[in-house]
Design a protein around this motif. Structure first.
Motif, mmCIF file in Angstrom:
data_model
loop_
_atom_site.group_PDB
_atom_site.id
_atom_site.type_symbol
_atom_site.label_atom_id
_atom_site.label_comp_id
_atom_site.label_asym_id
_atom_site.label_seq_id
_atom_site.Cartn_x
_atom_site.Cartn_y
_atom_site.Cartn_z
ATOM 1 N N ALA A 30 0.910 6.275 5.821
ATOM 2 C CA ALA A 30 0.224 6.745 4.612
ATOM 3 C C ALA A 30 -0.048 8.243 4.698
ATOM 4 C CB ALA A 30 -1.080 5.975 4.420
ATOM 5 N N ALA A 69 -9.296 7.397 6.162
ATOM 6 C CA ALA A 69 -8.937 6.015 6.453
ATOM 7 C C ALA A 69 -10.006 5.337 7.303
ATOM 8 C CB ALA A 69 -7.595 5.970 7.181
ATOM 9 N N ALA A 118 0.838 -1.208 0.000
ATOM 10 C CA ALA A 118 0.000 0.000 0.000
ATOM 11 C C ALA A 118 0.870 1.254 0.000
ATOM 12 C CB ALA A 118 -0.925 0.008 1.204
ATOM 13 N N LEU A 166 -8.161 4.950 2.327
ATOM 14 C CA LEU A 166 -7.366 3.803 2.776
ATOM 15 C C LEU A 166 -8.248 2.953 3.682
ATOM 16 C CD1 LEU A 166 -4.670 2.302 3.066
ATOM 17 C CD2 LEU A 166 -4.161 3.814 4.987
#
Length: 69
Positions: free
Chosen positions: A34, A43, A3, A16
């Protein structure tokens, strides 16, 4: 790791979605990494752990507990 590699490669990502328990890095650490690359990336963290991660509001992500109905 894959990822993060996708983010580093410039892949367009709108959200995400990850599990809490993963090999090598937990989902909370993945979200943090991230967001270092893409600040403000939305996320969602999935977990089947009854305890789960700590303060998700402070971490700024949505927590969904498995099983999801």
């Amino acid at each position: 790791a894959s990822a993060l590699a996708m983010l580093d490669a410039g892949l367009s990502v709108e959200l995400l979605l990850c599990d809490f328990a993963m090999p090598g890095m937990d989902g909370g650490a993945l979200i943090a990494e991230a967001r270092r690359r893409r600040p403000g990336l939305p996320a969602i963290l999935l977990t089947g752990d009854a305890g789960g991660p700590g303060d998700t509001a402070a971490a700024g992500f949505t927590l969904l507990r498995k099983p999801i109905g």
